[in-house]
Design a protein around this motif. Structure first.
Motif, PDB file in Angstrom:
ATOM      1  N   GLN A   1       0.820  -1.207   0.000  1.00 15.59           N
ATOM      2  CA  GLN A   1       0.000   0.000   0.000  1.00 15.59           C
ATOM      3  C   GLN A   1       0.860   1.265   0.000  1.00 15.59           C
ATOM      4  O   GLN A   1       0.531   2.259  -0.670  1.00 15.59           O
ATOM      5  CB  GLN A   1      -0.943   0.000   1.218  1.00 15.59           C
ATOM      6  N   VAL A   2       1.961   1.232   0.729  1.00 13.27           N
ATOM      7  CA  VAL A   2       2.857   2.393   0.752  1.00 13.27           C
ATOM      8  C   VAL A   2       3.476   2.616  -0.624  1.00 13.27           C
ATOM      9  O   VAL A   2       3.533   3.745  -1.130  1.00 13.27           O
ATOM     10  CB  VAL A   2       3.957   2.224   1.821  1.00 13.27           C
ATOM     11  N   ALA A   3       3.942   1.534  -1.247  1.00 10.36           N
ATOM     12  CA  ALA A   3       4.533   1.649  -2.576  1.00 10.36           C
ATOM     13  C   ALA A   3       3.500   2.126  -3.594  1.00 10.36           C
ATOM     14  O   ALA A   3       3.812   2.919  -4.495  1.00 10.36           O
ATOM     15  CB  ALA A   3       5.114   0.302  -3.005  1.00 10.36           C
ATOM     16  N   LEU A   4       2.267   1.664  -3.442  1.00  9.30           N
ATOM     17  CA  LEU A   4       1.191   2.103  -4.335  1.00  9.30           C
ATOM     18  C   LEU A   4       0.908   3.588  -4.127  1.00  9.30           C
ATOM     19  O   LEU A   4       0.688   4.334  -5.092  1.00  9.30           O
ATOM     20  CB  LEU A   4      -0.061   1.265  -4.074  1.00  9.30           C
ATOM     21  N   GLY A   5       0.927   4.017  -2.872  1.00  9.02           N
ATOM     22  CA  GLY A   5       0.736   5.441  -2.590  1.00  9.02           C
ATOM     23  C   GLY A   5       1.821   6.287  -3.224  1.00  9.02           C
ATOM     24  O   GLY A   5       1.550   7.348  -3.814  1.00  9.02           O
ATOM     25  N   GLU A   6       3.067   5.821  -3.122  1.00 10.17           N
ATOM     26  CA  GLU A   6       4.179   6.584  -3.715  1.00 10.17           C
ATOM     27  C   GLU A   6       4.038   6.675  -5.231  1.00 10.17           C
ATOM     28  O   GLU A   6       4.216   7.748  -5.825  1.00 10.17           O
ATOM     29  CB  GLU A   6       5.514   5.921  -3.371  1.00 10.17           C
ATOM     30  N   ALA A   7       3.727   5.542  -5.872  1.00 15.18           N
ATOM     31  CA  ALA A   7       3.577   5.538  -7.327  1.00 15.18           C
ATOM     32  C   ALA A   7       2.475   6.497  -7.760  1.00 15.18           C
ATOM     33  O   ALA A   7       2.642   7.279  -8.701  1.00 15.18           O
ATOM     34  CB  ALA A   7       3.275   4.123  -7.813  1.00 15.18           C
ATOM     35  N   ARG A   8       1.362   6.448  -7.067  1.00 14.57           N
ATOM     36  CA  ARG A   8       0.241   7.329  -7.425  1.00 14.57           C
ATOM     37  C   ARG A   8       0.579   8.793  -7.182  1.00 14.57           C
ATOM     38  O   ARG A   8       0.202   9.660  -7.970  1.00 14.57           O
ATOM     39  CB  ARG A   8      -0.996   6.905  -6.629  1.00 14.57           C
ATOM     40  N   PHE A   9       1.301   9.061  -6.114  1.00 17.67           N
ATOM     41  CA  PHE A   9       1.699  10.447  -5.828  1.00 17.67           C
ATOM     42  C   PHE A   9       2.620  10.976  -6.920  1.00 17.67           C
ATOM     43  O   PHE A   9       2.464  12.109  -7.394  1.00 17.67           O
ATOM     44  CB  PHE A   9       2.389  10.519  -4.469  1.00 17.67           C
ATOM     45  N   ARG A  10       3.597  10.181  -7.332  1.00 14.63           N
ATOM     46  CA  ARG A  10       4.525  10.613  -8.384  1.00 14.63           C
ATOM     47  C   ARG A  10       3.792  10.841  -9.702  1.00 14.63           C
ATOM     48  O   ARG A  10       4.189  11.698 -10.500  1.00 14.63           O
ATOM     49  CB  ARG A  10       5.630   9.575  -8.585  1.00 14.63           C
ATOM     50  N   LEU A  11       2.728  10.085  -9.937  1.00 13.71           N
ATOM     51  CA  LEU A  11       1.951  10.236 -11.161  1.00 13.71           C
ATOM     52  C   LEU A  11       0.938  11.376 -11.068  1.00 13.71           C
ATOM     53  O   LEU A  11       0.246  11.660 -12.046  1.00 13.71           O
ATOM     54  CB  LEU A  11       1.223   8.932 -11.482  1.00 13.71           C
ATOM     55  N   GLY A  12       0.840  12.001  -9.893  1.00 10.63           N
ATOM     56  CA  GLY A  12      -0.104  13.100  -9.714  1.00 10.63           C
ATOM     57  C   GLY A  12      -1.519  12.651  -9.397  1.00 10.63           C
ATOM     58  O   GLY A  12      -2.456  13.443  -9.480  1.00 10.63           O
ATOM     59  N   ARG A  13      -1.683  11.382  -9.026  1.00  8.99           N
ATOM     60  CA  ARG A  13      -3.012  10.856  -8.681  1.00  8.99           C
ATOM     61  C   ARG A  13      -3.205  11.007  -7.175  1.00  8.99           C
ATOM     62  O   ARG A  13      -3.108  10.057  -6.402  1.00  8.99           O
ATOM     63  CB  ARG A  13      -3.114   9.398  -9.134  1.00  8.99           C
ATOM     64  N   ASN A  14      -3.502  12.246  -6.784  1.00  7.96           N
ATOM     65  CA  ASN A  14      -3.452  12.623  -5.376  1.00  7.96           C
ATOM     66  C   ASN A  14      -4.464  11.893  -4.505  1.00  7.96           C
ATOM     67  O   ASN A  14      -4.118  11.377  -3.441  1.00  7.96           O
ATOM     68  CB  ASN A  14      -3.653  14.136  -5.242  1.00  7.96           C
ATOM     69  N   ASP A  15      -5.719  11.866  -4.922  1.00  2.00           N
ATOM     70  CA  ASP A  15      -6.752  11.242  -4.089  1.00  2.00           C
ATOM     71  C   ASP A  15      -6.498   9.743  -3.944  1.00  2.00           C
ATOM     72  O   ASP A  15      -6.670   9.173  -2.855  1.00  2.00           O
ATOM     73  CB  ASP A  15      -8.137  11.485  -4.687  1.00  2.00           C
TER      74      ASP A  15
END
Length: 297
Positions: free
Chosen positions: A54-68
Motif C-alpha cells: 500500500q505504501v509503494a502504491l501510494g508513492e507511485a500514485r503520488f509521483r503520477l499526480g493521482r493525489n486522491d
C-alpha cells in the motif's frame, strides 16, 4: 490459491523493479494486481507485506499526480499499522505531502502534528529521525504560508534532530528547509545550506530531493539578482524531476521556468509554455501553481 500466490509474489517483485527504474505507471498497475491477489490470501500474508504494498502504491500514485488515490493508499497502509508508531508517523507525513500539493495547508499541518504526537515521546534513533522529517515538512508548509520566521524555527528543530540521529536523508531535508526559510527572510549565512542539501540528496540517490533543492537554489538565485542562473537551475531541476518520474514536481518546476521567462521579458516563450502546461497542472491538482499559471496568462 496457488495462482493467487504466484500473482502476489510476481506482481510485488516486478513492481519493485519498475519503481527502481522510476517507471511509476507500470509499478502502479503491478501493485494493484498484488492488492487484488492479497484479498484472496489475506490470512496467509504478513501484514507488514500488505503495508509495504500500500505504501509503494501510494508513492507511485503520488509521483503520477493521482493525489486522491495516493491518499487512499497511504491511509489504508496506516490503518493496518498497530505496533509501529514511527512508521505510522511517517505515513502522516506522506499524507501531508498530498494535502500540501492540493493547497490544503492547514490540513497538512494537522497531519504532521498527528505524526509528531506519535514520535515525540520516544527516544529511539528511528523516532528522532522521523521527528526530524516531520519537523522539516512542517517548516516547508509554514514557508509556503508566508510564515518565514516560524518556518525557520521548525527547520532549525529539524536540523537539530537530524544531526542527532545522523541520518543523511533527514539532514538533507532539514538543511533544505533551513535554506528555504533563510532565502525568503533575505538572510545570508556563512553555511551553504542549499548546496549541502543538494550534495546529500545526491549521496543518497534521491533525484526528487535534488530537483527540489535545485528549485530552492534557483529561487535564491533570482532573489539575489542572478536571473539567467536561476533559469538554468530551474531547467536542471525539471530534468531531474522528469528522470525521477515525478510528474507533479516536473510540472511545478516547468511553471517556475515560465515564471522566470516572464520576469526576464521573454513573454512569448513563457506564454507558449504556460498554455501547454495549464491543463497538466489542473489535471494534477497542483492548485497553487494552476492558479498562478492562469494569472500569468
Amino acid at each position: 490459491a496457488a495462482r493467487m500466490d504466484k500473482a502476489w509474489d510476481y506482481s510485488r517483485l516486478a513492481a519493485l523493479r519498475a519503481r527502481d527504474k522510476y517507471a511509476y505507471a507500470q509499478a502502479e498497475e503491478l501493485l494493484e494486481r498484488a492488492s487484488i491477489a492479497a484479498r484472496s490470501l489475506r490470512d496467509k500474508i504478513d501484514r507488514r507485506d500488505l503495508v509495504d504494498v500500500q505504501v509503494a502504491l501510494g508513492e507511485a500514485r503520488f509521483r503520477l499526480g493521482r493525489n486522491d488515490a495516493a491518499l487512499t493508499s497511504y491511509q489504508a497502509a496506516r490503518r493496518q499499522i498497530t505496533d509501529d508508531p514511527v512508521r505510522a508517523a511517517l505515513l502522516h507525513k506522506e499524507e501531508a505531502s498530498i494535502y500540501y500539493r492540493q493547497g490544503r495547508h492547514s490540513v497538512a499541518l494537522r497531519s504532521i502534528r498527528r505524526g509528531l504526537h506519535l514520535v515525540e515521546p520516544l527516544g529511539t534513533a528511528p523516532a528522532v529521525t522521523a521527528r526530524s522529517r516531520l519537523e522539516g515538512a512542517y517548516a516547508v508548509v509554514r514557508e509556503n504560508q508566508g510564515r518565514y520566521r516560524d518556518a525557520l524555527a521548525w527547520a532549525r528543530r529539524s536540523e537539530e534532530h537530524a544531526e542527532a540521529c545522523g541520518d543523511p536523508a533527514a539532514l538533507a531535508d532539514a538543511l533544505e528547509a533551513v535554506h528555504g526559510a533563510l532565502s525568503m527572510l533575505g538572510r545570508d549565512s556563512d553555511r551553504a545550506y542549499g548546496e549541502e542539501a543538494l550534495a546529500l540528496y545526491g549521496q543518497v540517490g534521491d533525484r526528487v530531493g535534488q530537483s527540489r533543492a535545485l528549485n530552492n537554489l534557483a529561487v535564491h538565485a533570482w532573489i539575489t539578482g542572478r536571473g539567467q542562473e536561476s533559469l538554468e537551475m530551474f531547467r536542471r531541476a525539471e530534468v531531474l524531476a522528469e528522470e525521477a518520474g515525478d510528474t507533479g514536481g516536473a510540472a511545478a518546476t516547468s511553471y517556475n521556468v515560465g515564471d522566470v521567462l516572464v520576469r526576464l521579458g521573454r513573454s512569448d516563450e513563457a506564454v507558449e509554455l504556460l498554455r501547454q502546461l495549464l491543463p497538466v497542472l489542473s489535471g494534477l491538482g497542483v492548485e497553487d501553481f494552476t492558479a498562478a499559471a492562469r494569472r500569468a496568462l
